[in-house]
Structures are given as C-alpha cells and as structure tokens.
Design an enzyme around this catalytic site. Structure first.
Site, mmCIF file in Angstrom:
data_model
loop_
_atom_site.group_PDB
_atom_site.id
_atom_site.type_symbol
_atom_site.label_atom_id
_atom_site.label_comp_id
_atom_site.label_asym_id
_atom_site.label_seq_id
_atom_site.Cartn_x
_atom_site.Cartn_y
_atom_site.Cartn_z
ATOM 1 N N TRP A 159 0.797 -1.225 0.000
ATOM 2 C CA TRP A 159 0.000 0.000 0.000
ATOM 3 C C TRP A 159 0.831 1.278 0.000
ATOM 4 C CZ3 TRP A 159 1.797 2.580 4.067
ATOM 5 C CH2 TRP A 159 2.324 1.837 5.124
ATOM 6 N N LYS A 183 -2.210 -8.434 -7.764
ATOM 7 C CA LYS A 183 -3.119 -8.230 -6.645
ATOM 8 C C LYS A 183 -2.577 -7.080 -5.802
ATOM 9 C CE LYS A 183 -3.069 -9.402 -2.570
ATOM 10 N NZ LYS A 183 -3.447 -8.124 -1.922
ATOM 11 N N PRO A 184 -3.225 -5.925 -5.894
ATOM 12 C CA PRO A 184 -2.773 -4.801 -5.069
ATOM 13 C C PRO A 184 -3.179 -5.009 -3.618
ATOM 14 C CG PRO A 184 -4.731 -4.183 -6.331
ATOM 15 C CD PRO A 184 -4.370 -5.589 -6.756
ATOM 16 N N GLU A 259 11.093 -7.803 -3.100
ATOM 17 C CA GLU A 259 11.537 -6.518 -2.543
ATOM 18 C C GLU A 259 10.941 -6.449 -1.143
ATOM 19 O OE1 GLU A 259 13.591 -4.573 -3.952
ATOM 20 O OE2 GLU A 259 13.452 -4.973 -6.104
ATOM 21 N N CYS A 293 10.342 1.381 2.332
ATOM 22 C CA CYS A 293 11.297 0.359 2.753
ATOM 23 C C CYS A 293 12.727 0.875 2.668
ATOM 24 C CB CYS A 293 11.111 -0.907 1.934
ATOM 25 S SG CYS A 293 11.038 -0.569 0.188
ATOM 26 N N GLU A 390 12.101 -2.459 11.859
ATOM 27 C CA GLU A 390 11.729 -1.386 10.945
ATOM 28 C C GLU A 390 10.514 -0.669 11.550
ATOM 29 O OE1 GLU A 390 10.437 -2.937 7.140
ATOM 30 O OE2 GLU A 390 11.197 -1.186 6.061
HETATM 31 P P1 ADP Z 1 2.707 -4.464 4.620
HETATM 32 O O1 ADP Z 1 3.297 -4.394 5.967
HETATM 33 O O2 ADP Z 1 3.282 -3.537 3.619
HETATM 34 O O3 ADP Z 1 1.201 -4.493 4.606
HETATM 35 P P2 ADP Z 1 2.582 -7.192 3.749
HETATM 36 O O4 ADP Z 1 3.726 -8.047 3.377
HETATM 37 O O5 ADP Z 1 1.683 -7.648 4.824
HETATM 38 O O6 ADP Z 1 3.260 -5.823 4.079
HETATM 39 O O7 ADP Z 1 1.685 -6.869 2.485
HETATM 40 C C1 ADP Z 1 2.175 -6.663 1.200
HETATM 41 C C2 ADP Z 1 1.253 -7.316 0.208
HETATM 42 O O8 ADP Z 1 1.239 -8.725 0.456
HETATM 43 C C3 ADP Z 1 -0.195 -6.864 0.282
HETATM 44 O O9 ADP Z 1 -0.727 -6.845 -1.034
HETATM 45 C C4 ADP Z 1 -0.839 -7.964 1.091
HETATM 46 O O10 ADP Z 1 -2.213 -8.101 0.811
HETATM 47 C C5 ADP Z 1 -0.090 -9.180 0.596
HETATM 48 N N1 ADP Z 1 -0.073 -10.347 1.501
HETATM 49 C C6 ADP Z 1 -0.101 -10.363 2.854
HETATM 50 N N2 ADP Z 1 -0.071 -11.635 3.321
HETATM 51 C C7 ADP Z 1 -0.026 -12.456 2.232
HETATM 52 C C8 ADP Z 1 0.034 -13.886 2.027
HETATM 53 N N3 ADP Z 1 0.054 -14.744 3.046
HETATM 54 N N4 ADP Z 1 0.070 -14.334 0.754
HETATM 55 C C9 ADP Z 1 0.049 -13.489 -0.276
HETATM 56 N N5 ADP Z 1 0.011 -12.156 -0.156
HETATM 57 C C10 ADP Z 1 -0.025 -11.627 1.074
#
Ligand code: ADP
Length: 486
Positions: A159, A183-184, A259, A293, A390
């Site tokens: 996000w 998938k955003p 990343e 990041c 972080e």
């Molecule tokens: P942040 O702390 O930036 O939210 P995340 O790693 O939780 O970091 O989220 C980054 C992306 O990964 C988002 O699009 C989130 O929906 C997705 N995401 C979170 N958990 C999973 C998972 N288990 N499998 C696939 N995608 C995921």
C-alpha cells in the site's frame, strides 16, 4: 473529492480479469477501502479469492504467447502510449492515490510520475533484449544465446506506493513479453485499477494485465504460487510474507523477485556537510511519513557533530506541517492504519523507557485519527527496538558513534540489506564505507536514491532481484542457448 477529477471514469470499483471489468466476486463478498485521513469509506469492492486468480492466470497464459511473438518495437509503442496517458492524467491519478493512501498530493504526483518513468524506461528496453553469440567449442558448432519472456508473472504489491510498486513490475514484465496478473494491497487498490484502465486504453491486450481485488491475500497468494502456469512471482512487501511466498513457490521452483523490508542506516561522519546531511535525513526519513522500505531507520551520528546535527534536524522536523494530503503545504499525512500508529507508539515508548529523550514530536497529533507527530529521539542505544526493527513511521532515532569501524559494524548488524546512506567528504572514506556496507543500495551524500535508470533491490533478507535499469529486464527473461552443428 472524486467529483473534482478531470476524468471521473478513472475511479473504478471493479476488478480487471481477462480484459473484462468484473463487479462481483464469485462469493458475492465485498470489502471496503477507507481514506486514512478521515476514516470515510471511499469504495466497496468485490472480495475475490483463488477462483478469480485462476481465471486471470488462464487468460494470461492464453494471451501471452501472441504478446511474446510481437516485436519489441510494437510492445514499446504501447508502453509509450501508456506513459503518455499516465502523464496526461497525473493530477487525477495523484488525487486518487492521496484519497486512498493519505500521502500529500505533491508526493502522490511525484509517485505517479516516478511510476510512469518505469513504463517509459522499460518500453525503451523492450527493443534491447539482446542475446549473444559465443564462439563454438568445436569446429562445426555455432552457439547462440537468446532471451525469452518467462511467461505468466504474478505480482503482489503493497500500500505504501500503490502506483509505483505496480508500475515497476508491470513495465518490465510487459516489455519483455510476459503477461502479468496482479493483486494490489486491499488498503489501496484504486490506483492499480486506474493504472489498468489506462493500460487498456493504451492497447495492452486483454489478458496481458489483470488486477484481482481481494482482502484474502493468502488465498490469492496460494493460487499465484501453486498454479503451474505462473512462472514467476514478483512481490513487494514484508519479509515475513516474502518468506511464506518463497516457501510456497519452492514446490515448483518458482522464479522469485522479492523486494522486502529494510532497516536502513543513515550515517553522518564528522567531516560531512551537516546542512546537506540534515536535508538528506529529512527526505530519507520523513518522505511518505517514514513508510518506505528505503527510509532511514537508524541514524548514526559521530560524537563531534551529534548535538549540532540533532538540533538542526529537530528544528526542521518541528516545522513540518501535518494534515490531510489535500491541504496546501502539508508534508506529513496520516499513517496507513491503527496498527501502524500502534507500532510507532510502541517503538517510542520502548526507547523512552530505556533512556532515550524526545527532541521533538513523540506523540499522536492533536488532530487525532491516524496522524502522528514527526519525531526525533536522542540518546538512542542498541538495546532499543528501534535499533533492530523497521519502524515504518516518522521516527528518527539518533545513535552516537565514535569510529568508522564501530559504525560499520552497527550498520551491518541486521538481517536486512536494502538501502543505506552516509555523509562524508573524504574520498578514501567514501569508497571504504560504500564497499563495507552490506546493502544493495548506498546513497552517498544524498537521501534520495530511487530512479528508473538504476537497479533497485536488496541483499540478505531484504530480497532478491532488481527493479529498474538494464538489470531489471533480466528478471523477466529466461536465457536459452542454441547449439548448432553446421
Ligand atoms: P505491509 O506491511 O506492507 O502491509 P505485507 O507483506 O503484509 O506488508 O503486504 C504486502 C502485500 O502482500 C499486500 O498486497 C498484502 O495483501 C499481501 N499479503 C499479505 N499476506 C499475504 C500472504 N500470506 N500471501 C500473499 N500475499 C499476502
């Protein structure tokens, strides 16, 4: 707010699957997107899962063969058109981004143009995916190396840069001749949808780019990693989720671009230009409210300039304007969620308990909600949480150090290795320190390192692969060698 857009059709509440805008999920479930600045619901979207991801992947698989056969020049033409469309619609895209993510409008526009620069760059690179000829190993042998698109790519984006993180994946994939299913983040899906609409208008064929909407990311992530039609997964997000995806992808030896998190050190040596270092710290630490990041997470200041640096930094931070991203002159918007506010609060409380002092800020802002005061902490030590984790928020912890050896050891003492920064005017020291820092990127006398012409990426648990530059396209091609007997 949406009513003020020049082109309101850029606000979309449907997913794009196989070239169709899909308003309803198979289950009929929905999720809401809120403006973090005021908590208002700005969109209700279909909540999809692996079934829809499966359909998008099938469509991508079918469309990709033809896309790969087109010339680089043809793909470049479409990406150029998309670049022009993004630039022409930059104000609207920035407004949509600010509404869903909260960052100040000027920063949002900067992000949109930064994202566009990847579309421009990789469009140009589409024509330059050169192979090689290698002198044969026997008299009758001729060896040719060609590069081919990896195929269907799945992308999961975060996000904090809803436009640019997608653009950085979409552009090299599509330029190389891949199809991409994305998938955003559920917090900020609208930017991805407007991007997809412009891609469609630019002539990106049906199926080459899909956007799945989902608040159930583990389900979509499963399909992305388990479907054998997907040949590469590119992910920007936390190290924890990166590990989950890597484990899942291991089953089919999936190519991965990751990343992940950072824990950037920002080092100020005594011989530095202090004003420039303060300026760099402001950009590196407080851009996007500390939610990038590559944000400076640990600031190491040499003893002789520690007090001078902390005073100058605190003075600048103290006059930052907090507010809604649309208010003029605002440089700090809201944080993204309650959880983000909680983490910032916890890191500050932990540091204060262990002896740190607040030079400026330190509290939730009087506006309430998700607004937090930009903060500078002094007297910070290695025992505090801010030394290891972080923070992902507007907190600058200032550590004091004495020698170059000490600071390099402290800077490298983390499992992360994304960005690092230091300020010095001594040429020999510049090379010594730059080479000693275990990071994928080093900003020297600058706090801003991101550009489409350079390879962005990390080492250690910050990930693998590079985005941007001539290296970036390599992540989306496979090397094939042809051995001819003549
Ligand atoms: P942040 O702390 O930036 O939210 P995340 O790693 O939780 O970091 O989220 C980054 C992306 O990964 C988002 O699009 C989130 O929906 C997705 N995401 C979170 N958990 C999973 C998972 N288990 N499998 C696939 N995608 C995921």
């Amino acid at each position: 707010l949406f009513a003020k857009l020049k082109d309101p059709s850029l606000v979309i509440d449907k997913a794009l699957i196989a070239g169709e805008w899909v308003a309803r999920s198979d289950t009929g479930q929905t999720f809401e997107v809120v403006n973090p600045s005021n908590g208002e619901v700005i969109a209700t979207l279909p909540d999809m899962n692996r079934a829809e991801a499966f359909r998008a992947i099938n469509a991508a698989y079918r469309a990709q063969k033809d896309w790969a056969r087109r010339t680089g020049k043809e793909r470049a033409g479409i990406l150029r058109k998309l670049y022009d469309l993004i630039v022409a619609n930059a104000d609207d895209l920035a407004a949509i981004l600010t509404i869903e993510m909260g960052k100040p409008l000027a920063e949002a526009k900067g992000e949109v143009l930064y994202g566009a620069s990847y579309v421009e760059w990789f469009g140009e690179e589409a024509k330059r995916v050169y192979g090689d000829t290698i002198p044969g190993h026997l008299q009758d042998k001729r060896i040719i190396v060609i590069k081919q698109p990896v195929g269907v790519v799945a992308a999961i984006t975060p996000w904090n840069f809803p436009n640019a993180m997608l653009a950085r994946k979409f552009a090299p994939a599509v330029a190389a001749g891949c199809a991409i299913v994305s998938k955003p983040a559920a917090e900020t899906p609208l930017s991805a949808l407007s991007f997809a609409l412009l891609a469609q208008r630019a002539g990106v064929p049906d199926g080459i780019f899909s956007v799945i909407l989902s608040n159930d990311s583990p389900s979509v992530g499963r399909e992305f990693t388990e479907n054998e039609k997907v040949r590469k997964l590119t992910f920007t997000g936390s190290t924890g989720v990166g590990k989950i995806l890597m484990r899942q992808g291991a089953e089919q030896i999936m190519k991965l671009g990751l990343e992940l998190g950072g824990n950037a050190p920002f080092i100020v040596f005594e011989d530095a230009d202090l004003d420039a270092a303060v300026e760099g710290a402001m950009i590196s630490k407080y851009r996007n409210n500390g939610q990038t990041c590559v944000c400076a997470n640990r600031l190491y200041v040499q003893s002789g300039v520690y007090d001078a640096f902390s005073e100058k930094l605190a003075a600048k931070v103290g006059i930052m304007k907090i507010g809604d991203g649309f208010e003029p002159g605002v440089s700090a918007g809201p944080l993204i969620t309650e959880a983000a506010v909680a983490k910032v609060t916890e890191h500050i409380a932990d540091a204060l308990e262990k002896g740190a002092k607040v030079a400026v800020g330190g509290k939730p802002d009087a506006r309430g909600g998700l607004f937090f005061q930009p903060t500078v902490l002094t007297g910070v030590t290695m025992e505090m949480k801010v030394a290891r984790e972080e923070t992902f928020g507007p907190v600058a912890p200032l550590f004091k150090f004495d020698t170059e050896e000490d600071v390099i050891e402290m800077a490298n003492n983390t499992e992360f290795g994304l960005a690092s920064y230091f300020y010095s005017k001594d040429m020999a020291k510049i090379f010594r320190v730059a080479e000693a820092l275990e990071y994928g990127m080093v900003g020297i006398n600058t706090g801003l390192i991101s550009t489409e012409v350079a390879p962005f990426g990390g080492i250690k648990q910050s990930g693998q692969g590079r985005e941007g530059s001539k290296y970036g396209i390599e992540d989306y091609v496979e090397v094939k060698y042809l051995c001819l007997s003549v």
